[in-house]
Scaffold this motif. Structure first.
Motif, PDB file in Angstrom:
ATOM      1  N   ARG A 217       0.861  -1.182   0.000  1.00 19.14           N
ATOM      2  CA  ARG A 217       0.000   0.000   0.000  1.00 19.14           C
ATOM      3  C   ARG A 217       0.897   1.232   0.000  1.00 19.14           C
ATOM      4  NH1 ARG A 217      -5.237   0.197   1.628  1.00 19.14           N
ATOM      5  NH2 ARG A 217      -4.951   2.355   0.935  1.00 19.14           N
ATOM      6  N   ILE A 218       1.449   1.537  -1.158  1.00 17.90           N
ATOM      7  CA  ILE A 218       2.407   2.633  -1.252  1.00 17.90           C
ATOM      8  C   ILE A 218       1.732   3.980  -0.974  1.00 17.90           C
ATOM      9  CG2 ILE A 218       4.163   3.698  -2.705  1.00 17.90           C
ATOM     10  CD1 ILE A 218       4.691   0.801  -1.916  1.00 17.90           C
ATOM     11  N   ASP A 219       0.416   4.058  -1.238  1.00 22.92           N
ATOM     12  CA  ASP A 219      -0.282   5.301  -0.937  1.00 22.92           C
ATOM     13  C   ASP A 219      -0.278   5.581   0.561  1.00 22.92           C
ATOM     14  OD1 ASP A 219      -1.820   3.057  -0.502  1.00 22.92           O
ATOM     15  OD2 ASP A 219      -3.702   3.959  -1.173  1.00 22.92           O
ATOM     16  N   VAL A 220      -0.460   4.522   1.366  1.00 19.74           N
ATOM     17  CA  VAL A 220      -0.420   4.693   2.824  1.00 19.74           C
ATOM     18  C   VAL A 220       1.010   4.967   3.292  1.00 19.74           C
ATOM     19  CG1 VAL A 220      -0.939   3.616   5.051  1.00 19.74           C
ATOM     20  CG2 VAL A 220      -2.434   3.217   3.092  1.00 19.74           C
ATOM     21  N   VAL A 221       1.982   4.331   2.642  1.00 16.92           N
ATOM     22  CA  VAL A 221       3.385   4.610   2.961  1.00 16.92           C
ATOM     23  C   VAL A 221       3.690   6.088   2.752  1.00 16.92           C
ATOM     24  CG1 VAL A 221       5.776   4.190   2.265  1.00 16.92           C
ATOM     25  CG2 VAL A 221       4.182   2.283   2.459  1.00 16.92           C
ATOM     26  N   MET A 222       3.232   6.627   1.628  1.00 12.92           N
ATOM     27  CA  MET A 222       3.472   8.042   1.342  1.00 12.92           C
ATOM     28  C   MET A 222       2.770   8.940   2.356  1.00 12.92           C
ATOM     29  SD  MET A 222       5.559   8.302  -1.116  1.00 12.92           S
ATOM     30  CE  MET A 222       5.353  10.064  -1.379  1.00 12.92           C
ATOM     31  N   VAL A 223       1.581   8.538   2.792  1.00 16.85           N
ATOM     32  CA  VAL A 223       0.889   9.303   3.829  1.00 16.85           C
ATOM     33  C   VAL A 223       1.744   9.351   5.095  1.00 16.85           C
ATOM     34  CG1 VAL A 223      -1.098   9.337   5.384  1.00 16.85           C
ATOM     35  CG2 VAL A 223      -1.432   8.870   2.961  1.00 16.85           C
ATOM     36  N   GLY A 224       2.272   8.199   5.491  1.00 20.02           N
ATOM     37  CA  GLY A 224       3.112   8.156   6.684  1.00 20.02           C
ATOM     38  C   GLY A 224       4.366   8.997   6.549  1.00 20.02           C
ATOM     39  N   VAL A 225       4.997   8.942   5.374  1.00 16.67           N
ATOM     40  CA  VAL A 225       6.223   9.715   5.146  1.00 16.67           C
ATOM     41  C   VAL A 225       5.926  11.218   5.218  1.00 16.67           C
ATOM     42  CG1 VAL A 225       7.969  10.303   3.421  1.00 16.67           C
ATOM     43  CG2 VAL A 225       7.347   7.908   3.818  1.00 16.67           C
ATOM     44  N   VAL A 226       4.864  11.639   4.552  1.00 16.28           N
ATOM     45  CA  VAL A 226       4.509  13.063   4.555  1.00 16.28           C
ATOM     46  C   VAL A 226       4.142  13.537   5.964  1.00 16.28           C
ATOM     47  CG1 VAL A 226       2.858  14.766   3.712  1.00 16.28           C
ATOM     48  CG2 VAL A 226       3.809  13.084   2.133  1.00 16.28           C
ATOM     49  N   VAL A 227       3.362  12.731   6.677  1.00 15.96           N
ATOM     50  CA  VAL A 227       2.972  13.110   8.036  1.00 15.96           C
ATOM     51  C   VAL A 227       4.193  13.186   8.948  1.00 15.96           C
ATOM     52  CG1 VAL A 227       1.702  12.350  10.093  1.00 15.96           C
ATOM     53  CG2 VAL A 227       0.613  12.261   7.848  1.00 15.96           C
ATOM     54  N   ALA A 228       5.123  12.237   8.809  1.00 15.15           N
ATOM     55  CA  ALA A 228       6.347  12.274   9.617  1.00 15.15           C
ATOM     56  C   ALA A 228       7.129  13.559   9.363  1.00 15.15           C
ATOM     57  CB  ALA A 228       7.214  11.050   9.314  1.00 15.15           C
ATOM     58  N   GLY A 229       7.241  13.944   8.094  1.00 10.75           N
ATOM     59  CA  GLY A 229       7.934  15.189   7.776  1.00 10.75           C
ATOM     60  C   GLY A 229       7.224  16.415   8.319  1.00 10.75           C
ATOM     61  N   LEU A 230       5.899  16.431   8.206  1.00  3.81           N
ATOM     62  CA  LEU A 230       5.139  17.580   8.700  1.00  3.81           C
ATOM     63  C   LEU A 230       5.217  17.690  10.224  1.00  3.81           C
ATOM     64  CD1 LEU A 230       1.934  17.414   6.461  1.00  3.81           C
ATOM     65  CD2 LEU A 230       3.797  19.084   6.339  1.00  3.81           C
ATOM     66  N   VAL A 231       5.138  16.559  10.920  1.00 11.52           N
ATOM     67  CA  VAL A 231       5.243  16.592  12.377  1.00 11.52           C
ATOM     68  C   VAL A 231       6.609  17.116  12.805  1.00 11.52           C
ATOM     69  CG1 VAL A 231       5.356  15.148  14.453  1.00 11.52           C
ATOM     70  CG2 VAL A 231       3.537  14.792  12.791  1.00 11.52           C
ATOM     71  N   GLY A 232       7.668  16.624  12.164  1.00 14.29           N
ATOM     72  CA  GLY A 232       8.999  17.115  12.485  1.00 14.29           C
ATOM     73  C   GLY A 232       9.143  18.608  12.226  1.00 14.29           C
ATOM     74  N   CYS A 233       8.559  19.071  11.128  1.00 12.62           N
ATOM     75  CA  CYS A 233       8.612  20.495  10.798  1.00 12.62           C
ATOM     76  C   CYS A 233       7.863  21.330  11.825  1.00 12.62           C
ATOM     77  CB  CYS A 233       8.045  20.716   9.401  1.00 12.62           C
ATOM     78  SG  CYS A 233       8.086  22.431   8.837  1.00 12.62           S
ATOM     79  N   VAL A 234       6.688  20.853  12.238  1.00 15.35           N
ATOM     80  CA  VAL A 234       5.891  21.589  13.230  1.00 15.35           C
ATOM     81  C   VAL A 234       6.618  21.651  14.566  1.00 15.35           C
ATOM     82  CG1 VAL A 234       3.770  21.502  14.593  1.00 15.35           C
ATOM     83  CG2 VAL A 234       3.682  21.147  12.126  1.00 15.35           C
ATOM     84  N   LEU A 235       7.219  20.544  14.992  1.00 20.53           N
ATOM     85  CA  LEU A 235       7.945  20.525  16.260  1.00 20.53           C
ATOM     86  C   LEU A 235       9.119  21.499  16.237  1.00 20.53           C
ATOM     87  CD1 LEU A 235       7.999  16.672  16.973  1.00 20.53           C
ATOM     88  CD2 LEU A 235       6.604  18.398  18.118  1.00 20.53           C
ATOM     89  N   ASP A 236       9.885  21.469  15.147  1.00 15.56           N
ATOM     90  CA  ASP A 236      11.023  22.373  15.037  1.00 15.56           C
ATOM     91  C   ASP A 236      10.574  23.822  14.968  1.00 15.56           C
ATOM     92  OD1 ASP A 236      14.023  22.688  14.489  1.00 15.56           O
ATOM     93  OD2 ASP A 236      13.138  23.735  12.773  1.00 15.56           O
ATOM     94  N   HIS A 237       9.503  24.082  14.217  1.00 10.71           N
ATOM     95  CA  HIS A 237       8.998  25.452  14.098  1.00 10.71           C
ATOM     96  C   HIS A 237       8.486  25.962  15.439  1.00 10.71           C
ATOM     97  CE1 HIS A 237       7.520  28.976  12.022  1.00 10.71           C
ATOM     98  NE2 HIS A 237       6.313  28.786  12.526  1.00 10.71           N
TER      99      HIS A 237
END
Length: 252
Positions: A217-237
């Motif tokens: 389920r590569i679509d779900v994999v991409m969701v997880g990757v994008v969410v991981a990046g966004l969470v990291g960005c929000v925490l750093d910001h």
């Protein structure tokens, strides 16, 4: 006015360019659709995961692990870094080992931690703790060392007890590098946690990504990757905003 608006929206340029390139490559069919899922399919998967509550559950588990591990690691790093800077005995006995251990990538310790602590919560919290401890300890040590000697001489004149010395002199004076260390530690802790969940977990964002990969389920994999990046960005910001608020005087 228009220039101000464009400047505030400039951060959107690079994400939109990446999205456009993603759309073009997916439409051109350069990769099989099983490997490169179109953005529309990823958005649909995101909506399904959000509606079912699965994404929220995995994210909540990961963030709770991060909060516990990072809090313990940051507090330990703050105390140890201060002791390393103020005590010659601590520096003599602990500095060589400290500087050796901080060079070991946290990911390299995951197999050993699994053997020692199993795959339960202890392993994940400890790997997050390790990832946060060393950047905070190093930044605190360097920050306290950079405090002018006169600050401590005045504290000695007033015979400040150690708690007051740390609270009123050392930590405020070393606050800028300490906050920088917290930012670095938080980013590393989040990345290491997702990696640990990829390898050994029954819940969490990393586990969701790994299970989806196994099910193709590569679509779900991409969701997880994008969410991981966004969470990291929000925490750093968030820490960057805190840094700006605490040190507004530096920009004046």
């Amino acid at each position: 006015m228009a220039n101000v608006v464009l400047e505030r929206l400039s951060w959107l340029v690079s994400p939109l360019l990446v999205l456009a390139a993603w759309l073009l490559v997916a439409a051109a069919g350069w990769f099989p659709p099983q490997l490169l899922v179109p953005p529309a399919h990823v958005y649909q998967a995101f909506s399904e995961l959000l509606g079912s509550g699965e994404l929220r559950e995995h994210l909540a588990v990961s963030l709770s692990r991060l909060a516990i591990g990072f809090t313990l690691g940051a507090l330990g790093g703050l105390l140890f870094g201060t002791a390393l800077a103020l005590s010659r005995q601590v520096e003599a006995y602990c500095a060589p080992l400290f500087h050796t251990l901080r060079q070991i990538p946290s990911i390299a310790l995951i197999p050993m931690f699994i053997l020692l602590f199993g795959v339960e919560e202890t392993f994940k919290i400890l790997i997050v703790l390790k990832a946060a401890f060393f950047p905070v300890a190093l930044a605190t040590s360097e920050g306290v060392r950079g405090i002018p000697r006169s600050h401590f001489e005045v504290a000695e004149v007033f015979r400040l007890p150690l708690p007051s010395l740390l609270r009123d002199v050392a930590f405020p004076a070393a606050a800028p590098p300490i906050v920088t260390g917290l930012r670095i530690g938080l980013s590393r802790a989040w990345m290491v946690l997702v990696a640990a969940e990829l390898l050994a977990a029954d819940s969490g964002l990393g586990q969701m990504i790994e299970m989806s990969r196994q099910m193709m389920r590569i679509d779900v994999v991409m969701v997880g990757v994008v969410v991981a990046g966004l969470v990291g960005c929000v925490l750093d910001h968030g820490l960057r905003l805190l840094e700006k608020r605490l040190f507004r005087w530096k920009t004046r």
